[in-house]
Design a protein around this motif. Structure first.
Motif, PDB file in Angstrom:
ATOM      1  N   VAL A  79       0.776  -1.256  -0.103  1.00  0.00           N
ATOM      2  CA  VAL A  79      -0.229  -0.136   0.046  1.00  0.00           C
ATOM      3  C   VAL A  79       0.853   1.337   0.004  1.00  0.00           C
ATOM      4  O   VAL A  79       0.248   2.490   0.206  1.00  0.00           O
ATOM      5  N   ASN A  81       1.919   3.105  -2.340  1.00  0.00           N
ATOM      6  CA  ASN A  81       1.665   4.203  -3.207  1.00  0.00           C
ATOM      7  C   ASN A  81       0.417   5.032  -2.446  1.00  0.00           C
ATOM      8  O   ASN A  81       0.397   6.317  -2.241  1.00  0.00           O
ATOM      9  N   GLU A  82      -0.631   4.116  -2.043  1.00  0.00           N
ATOM     10  CA  GLU A  82      -1.866   4.805  -1.316  1.00  0.00           C
ATOM     11  C   GLU A  82      -1.363   5.696  -0.114  1.00  0.00           C
ATOM     12  O   GLU A  82      -1.950   6.767   0.118  1.00  0.00           O
ATOM     13  N   ARG A 121      -6.681   1.971   5.324  1.00  0.00           N
ATOM     14  CA  ARG A 121      -5.986   1.390   4.132  1.00  0.00           C
ATOM     15  C   ARG A 121      -4.818   0.103   4.529  1.00  0.00           C
ATOM     16  O   ARG A 121      -4.689  -0.871   3.762  1.00  0.00           O
TER      17      ARG A 121
END
Ligand code: ASP
Ligand code: MG
Length: 452
Positions: A79, A81-82, A121
């Motif tokens: 994750v 990137n997020e 996330r």
């Protein structure tokens, strides 16, 4: 369907998230939806970062970045990137604050929203690696619509329809929704928050609106306790309380649940279970409607709390005795300045009331002084006894005796209309001693009056 809410300390780091995964996995057949808080103390760190930007003009995200990066690395989650996107947005926001040197309540809500947005996330990504069909959602994607009262927004009625419309199809499709607690959006599309500890309310709202079988609130204590364990070492978990009792407890200082969290479940009768994610086997506290006959059987007391930093206002009418409309005039002055009143005691010509000491009372005092003589005393505490008020005479007798023994004068008293609460005022400095003495009398005495 059930709803499981995990608070900040239950999702504080990689090892806590592993526990969460185990707990969720063991209940997958009940079709859970998750509601999460920000990881650990992230909300506080975000507020500190806001303060630093505002006062020193610096952008500091070290703590926040490290916790989330360490967790991603430790759990090997895809994750990055997020998380980078959110962290960049956060840095831009902080540099905006540092440039204009202004931090409005609206911006503050936007700022603290990053905590929950990051945590869902990361958690969803981890649950996926544990073979669960998890998907992260920002609350507004699932129908959390609020008013624009930044910092303590209220969910709008529409949320009761929107939340199940968006959430139930996911549950039917075997998705495990991982939803941000605490935050919502208003009708203009700005981010709002439901007040500190608001994830509890998010969770009870999802469960009530979706008519879930139960909502589990996972904390770091064994449920609701008979007193604050920092004050009373041998505070005991209470196995069963009613919604009304839980609401009073939350409001009067037991920091286990958000004060408004019971409201959605009260409407629908959804049971709330408060559990300890650090001690899974402890039974926890079950909160539900009181079965009719049951109240009578119960012990006189559930719990004792103290809320400090209270201001006591004594108002004595300077008009003639029996003048109608005095009380309504007094209350309308408080409401004009949005000062919310906690406790009230009245006699024919005087009113005593208490407020949270965060309110600025300058204007209120000016206006009140036109119709009454006003005496404002700070440094008070509300000691609340959550109890079976049907036995109030017995309870009050014991309370007064105990206060007399420890030489603490009771300065004002009120029996809550909810019929589960007797509250009285003592000095801040005497609050801990009073709670300890009452706990000893009601819970540790040989006759052990504590119920189950
Ligand atoms: N993260 C928010 C807070 O610390 C909301 C919550 O945890 O319920 O207040
Ligand atoms: Mg928190």
């Amino acid at each position: 369907m059930i709803v499981m809410k995990f608070g900040g300390s239950s999702v504080a780091d990689a090892s806590r998230l592993r526990h969460v995964a185990d707990i969720v996995k063991s209940q997958l057949t009940k079709k859970p939806a998750l509601v999460l808080s920000a990881m650990g103390d992230t909300t506080d760190h975000l507020l500190e970062a806001g303060d630093t930007a505002l006062k020193e003009g610096k952008v500091e995200t070290g703590h926040i970045l490290k916790l989330h990066q360490d967790t991603i690395k430790n759990l090997k989650l895809p994750v990055q990137n997020e998380v980078n996107i959110l962290m960049d947005e956060l840095k831009r926001l902080l540099s905006g604050i540092s440039l204009i040197r202004e931090l409005t309540p609206k911006t503050k809500d936007y700022l603290v929203s990053f905590g929950e947005r990051l945590s869902v996330r990361i958690a969803a990504a981890f649950l996926k690696t544990c073979n669960m069909n998890a998907r992260a959602f920002d609350a507004w994607e699932l129908g959390f619509l609020s008013n624009s009262d930044y910092g303590r927004a209220e969910l709008l009625k529409e949320s009761w329809d929107l939340i199940p419309q968006k959430t139930l199809p996911l549950i039917k499709g075997n998705v495990l929704p991982v939803i941000t607690g605490f935050i919502a959006k208003d009708e203009k599309g700005s981010i709002t928050t439901l007040g500190r500890g608001g994830s509890d309310l998010s969770a009870t709202m999802v469960s009530a609106a979706c008519k879930a079988e139960e909502v589990q609130i996972w904390k770091d204590v064994d449920g609701i306790l008979t007193a604050d364990p920092r004050i009373v070492k041998n505070a005991q978990p209470v196995n069963h309380v009613t919604y009304e009792e839980a609401a009073e407890l939350a409001y009067y200082g037991a920091q286990v649940l958000h004060p408004r969290a019971m409201m959605p479940c009260m409407k629908t009768g959804t049971p709330v279970l408060v559990k300890n994610s650090y001690n899974i086997d402890a039974p926890g506290t079950r909160i539900e409607p009181a079965a009719a006959g049951e109240i009578k059987k119960r012990a006189p007391l559930r719990a004792i709390t103290a809320r400090k930093n209270v201001t006591l206002v004594d108002i004595i009418s300077t008009r003639m005795l029996g003048q109608p409309g005095f009380l309504s005039e007094v209350f309308s002055i408080f409401s004009k300045y949005s000062v919310s009143i906690d406790m009230v005691a009245t006699s024919e010509v005087s009113v005593s009331l208490t407020l949270d000491s965060s309110h600025d009372l300058t204007e209120v005092k000016k206006e009140l002084s036109k119709i009454a003589s006003v005496d404002i005393k700070t440094g008070k505490a509300i000691v609340s006894i959550i109890c079976n008020v049907k036995r109030s005479s017995e309870i009050l007798a014991r309370v007064f005796r105990t206060c007399q023994l420890i030489a603490v004068p009771v300065q004002m008293i009120s029996q809550g209309a909810s019929k589960v609460n007797i509250s009285f005022i003592v000095n801040d400095t005497e609050a801990a001693e009073t709670v300890k003495a009452l706990h000893m009398d009601f819970f540790d005495a040989e006759d052990r009056t504590r119920g189950v």
